[in-house]
Design an enzyme around this catalytic site. Structure first.
Site, PDB file in Angstrom:
ATOM      1  N   GLY A  64      71.572  74.723  42.476  1.00 15.74           N
ATOM      2  CA  GLY A  64      71.304  75.912  41.672  1.00 15.74           C
ATOM      3  C   GLY A  64      72.264  75.907  40.518  1.00 15.74           C
ATOM      4  O   GLY A  64      72.483  74.875  39.883  1.00 15.74           O
ATOM      5  N   GLU A  65      72.911  77.018  40.289  1.00 12.07           N
ATOM      6  CA  GLU A  65      73.893  77.103  39.215  1.00 12.07           C
ATOM      7  C   GLU A  65      75.213  77.547  39.838  1.00 12.07           C
ATOM      8  O   GLU A  65      75.334  78.673  40.309  1.00 12.07           O
ATOM      9  CB  GLU A  65      73.379  78.104  38.169  1.00 12.07           C
ATOM     10  CG  GLU A  65      74.006  77.965  36.814  1.00 12.07           C
ATOM     11  CD  GLU A  65      73.959  76.547  36.239  1.00 12.07           C
ATOM     12  OE1 GLU A  65      72.896  75.900  36.299  1.00 12.07           O
ATOM     13  OE2 GLU A  65      74.999  76.082  35.738  1.00 12.07           O
ATOM     14  N   SER A  66      76.191  76.636  39.845  1.00 14.07           N
ATOM     15  CA  SER A  66      77.430  76.926  40.564  1.00 14.07           C
ATOM     16  C   SER A  66      78.154  78.154  40.000  1.00 14.07           C
ATOM     17  O   SER A  66      78.757  78.926  40.759  1.00 14.07           O
ATOM     18  CB  SER A  66      78.355  75.709  40.528  1.00 14.07           C
ATOM     19  OG  SER A  66      78.543  75.265  39.202  1.00 14.07           O
ATOM     20  N   CYS A  96      74.475  69.293  45.202  1.00 16.06           N
ATOM     21  CA  CYS A  96      74.519  69.576  43.766  1.00 16.06           C
ATOM     22  C   CYS A  96      75.449  70.761  43.423  1.00 16.06           C
ATOM     23  O   CYS A  96      76.655  70.607  43.531  1.00 16.06           O
ATOM     24  CB  CYS A  96      73.086  69.770  43.283  1.00 16.06           C
ATOM     25  SG  CYS A  96      72.851  69.219  41.608  1.00 16.06           S
ATOM     26  N   ARG A 123      80.741  68.181  36.292  1.00 11.36           N
ATOM     27  CA  ARG A 123      79.492  68.966  36.199  1.00 11.36           C
ATOM     28  C   ARG A 123      78.571  68.396  35.126  1.00 11.36           C
ATOM     29  O   ARG A 123      79.053  67.859  34.134  1.00 11.36           O
ATOM     30  CB  ARG A 123      79.803  70.420  35.814  1.00 11.36           C
ATOM     31  CG  ARG A 123      80.368  71.256  36.917  1.00 11.36           C
ATOM     32  CD  ARG A 123      80.462  72.705  36.462  1.00 11.36           C
ATOM     33  NE  ARG A 123      79.141  73.282  36.253  1.00 11.36           N
ATOM     34  CZ  ARG A 123      78.905  74.354  35.500  1.00 11.36           C
ATOM     35  NH1 ARG A 123      79.879  74.960  34.872  1.00 11.36           N
ATOM     36  NH2 ARG A 123      77.685  74.815  35.391  1.00 11.36           N
ATOM     37  N   ILE A 150      69.051  66.685  39.357  1.00 12.37           N
ATOM     38  CA  ILE A 150      68.668  67.735  38.399  1.00 12.37           C
ATOM     39  C   ILE A 150      69.945  68.310  37.772  1.00 12.37           C
ATOM     40  O   ILE A 150      70.744  68.950  38.479  1.00 12.37           O
ATOM     41  CB  ILE A 150      67.880  68.871  39.096  1.00 12.37           C
ATOM     42  CG1 ILE A 150      66.627  68.301  39.781  1.00 12.37           C
ATOM     43  CG2 ILE A 150      67.478  69.951  38.082  1.00 12.37           C
ATOM     44  CD1 ILE A 150      65.889  69.300  40.650  1.00 12.37           C
ATOM     45  N   ARG A 151      70.143  68.064  36.506  1.00 10.27           N
ATOM     46  CA  ARG A 151      71.386  68.468  35.834  1.00 10.27           C
ATOM     47  C   ARG A 151      72.580  68.250  36.766  1.00 10.27           C
ATOM     48  O   ARG A 151      73.403  69.127  36.993  1.00 10.27           O
ATOM     49  CB  ARG A 151      71.307  69.923  35.362  1.00 10.27           C
ATOM     50  CG  ARG A 151      70.363  70.107  34.181  1.00 10.27           C
ATOM     51  CD  ARG A 151      70.204  71.564  33.772  1.00 10.27           C
ATOM     52  NE  ARG A 151      69.628  72.342  34.858  1.00 10.27           N
ATOM     53  CZ  ARG A 151      70.256  73.231  35.601  1.00 10.27           C
ATOM     54  NH1 ARG A 151      71.524  73.499  35.356  1.00 10.27           N
ATOM     55  NH2 ARG A 151      69.660  73.863  36.569  1.00 10.27           N
ATOM     56  N   HIS A 186      69.378  66.143  45.357  1.00  6.44           N
ATOM     57  CA  HIS A 186      68.615  67.144  46.122  1.00  6.44           C
ATOM     58  C   HIS A 186      67.776  66.476  47.217  1.00  6.44           C
ATOM     59  O   HIS A 186      66.592  66.195  46.995  1.00  6.44           O
ATOM     60  CB  HIS A 186      67.668  67.895  45.179  1.00  6.44           C
ATOM     61  CG  HIS A 186      68.332  68.892  44.303  1.00  6.44           C
ATOM     62  ND1 HIS A 186      68.385  70.242  44.598  1.00  6.44           N
ATOM     63  CD2 HIS A 186      68.981  68.745  43.134  1.00  6.44           C
ATOM     64  CE1 HIS A 186      69.031  70.879  43.639  1.00  6.44           C
ATOM     65  NE2 HIS A 186      69.408  70.003  42.729  1.00  6.44           N
ATOM     66  N   GLU A 188      66.491  67.772  49.720  1.00 12.03           N
ATOM     67  CA  GLU A 188      65.429  68.681  50.198  1.00 12.03           C
ATOM     68  C   GLU A 188      64.165  68.533  49.342  1.00 12.03           C
ATOM     69  O   GLU A 188      63.109  69.030  49.700  1.00 12.03           O
ATOM     70  CB  GLU A 188      65.947  70.131  50.208  1.00 12.03           C
ATOM     71  CG  GLU A 188      66.002  70.852  48.879  1.00 12.03           C
ATOM     72  CD  GLU A 188      67.152  70.420  47.967  1.00 12.03           C
ATOM     73  OE1 GLU A 188      67.888  69.465  48.295  1.00 12.03           O
ATOM     74  OE2 GLU A 188      67.295  71.044  46.889  1.00 12.03           O
TER      75      GLU A 188
HETATM   76  N1  GLN Z   1      74.220  71.968  36.729  1.00  7.42           N
HETATM   77  C1  GLN Z   1      74.399  72.805  37.877  1.00  7.42           C
HETATM   78  C2  GLN Z   1      75.826  73.331  37.966  1.00  7.42           C
HETATM   79  O1  GLN Z   1      76.670  72.915  37.244  1.00  7.42           O
HETATM   80  C3  GLN Z   1      74.044  72.078  39.150  1.00  7.42           C
HETATM   81  C4  GLN Z   1      72.597  71.676  39.127  1.00  7.42           C
HETATM   82  C5  GLN Z   1      71.930  71.638  40.469  1.00  7.42           C
HETATM   83  O2  GLN Z   1      72.395  72.226  41.435  1.00  7.42           O
HETATM   84  N2  GLN Z   1      70.790  71.019  40.502  1.00  7.42           N
HETATM   85  O3  GLN Z   1      76.096  74.161  38.759  1.00  7.42           O
END
Ligand code: GLN
Length: 204
Positions: A64-66, A96, A123, A150-151, A186, A188
């Site tokens: 997600g987004e940390s 992630c 990151r 993913i990112r 990921h 999952e």
């Molecule tokens: N870019 C996100 C972060 O810095 C991590 C991306 C992800 O969990 N797929 O938190």
């Protein structure tokens, strides 16, 4: 025939007794739930402090987004209790953003979260052009695995007692340290339950 059938049933019931808490404040938690449930363990969504009960056998920190997850963990007063559980040995699988939350150090960000995993993580390490991609690589003890990024972050440095399980292009993508399994990708989202299975087998 009959008795062996019963033996299998009993083993399966034992699995069903396993309760996995999945952090569900933000990010890709539903896909983890589906996988864990398909393997016969019970999932508990952790949305507030009261959801973090003493009978959890494992914990999943999803992607997600940390920054958002970290902020919500504080606002919802879930941070200290989760950190204490991880430090006390609760098996945790972090993917992630979840891995970013566990990392002791971040090389390109001043924020710090649980800091229970002695690694340095970068990151959004692949830059914009490689926002999202898939690669196959070998995971120690598992074999070839399709990794969905993913990112994604990657792990730049690990302390001596961290076991490196996988790398892609010389960048570490999977580690194990005591009760903690850290993944930059990921699992999952791949159609493959082997990593989740191996996480469940970390739970005694
Ligand atoms: N870019 C996100 C972060 O810095 C991590 C991306 C992800 O969990 N797929 O938190």
């Amino acid at each position: 025939m009959r008795s062996s059938y019963h033996t299998v049933t009993i083993v399966y019931r034992k699995d069903m007794d396993m309760k996995i808490g999945i952090l569900a404040v933000q990010g890709a938690f539903i896909e983890h739930e589906k996988m864990i449930s398909s393997l016969g363990a019970e999932c508990v969504e952790l949305r507030k402090k009261e959801d973090i009960t003493d009978n959890l056998d494992g914990l999943i920190l999803p992607g997600g987004e940390s920054t958002v997850q970290g902020k919500l963990l504080n606002e919802l007063d879930m941070f200290d209790i989760l950190r204490h559980k991880i430090k006390s040995g609760l098996p945790v699988m972090a993917t992630c953003a979840g891995l970013i939350l566990l990392s002791e150090n971040l090389s390109n960000d001043d924020s710090r979260y649980f800091q229970t995993l002695p690694v340095t993580t970068r990151r959004n390490a692949y830059g914009r052009q490689l926002g999202s991609f898939k690669r196959n690589a070998n995971i120690k003890g598992i074999g070839d695995f399709e990794m969905v990024f993913i990112r994604a972050p990657y792990i730049e440095k690990v302390s001596d007692d961290v076991e490196v399980l996988a790398s892609v292009d010389n960048h570490i993508t999977a580690v194990r340290y005591k009760n903690q399994l850290g993944l930059t990708f990921h699992p999952e989202l791949a159609d493959d339950t082997r990593l989740h299975q191996s996480f469940l087998s970390m739970i005694k």
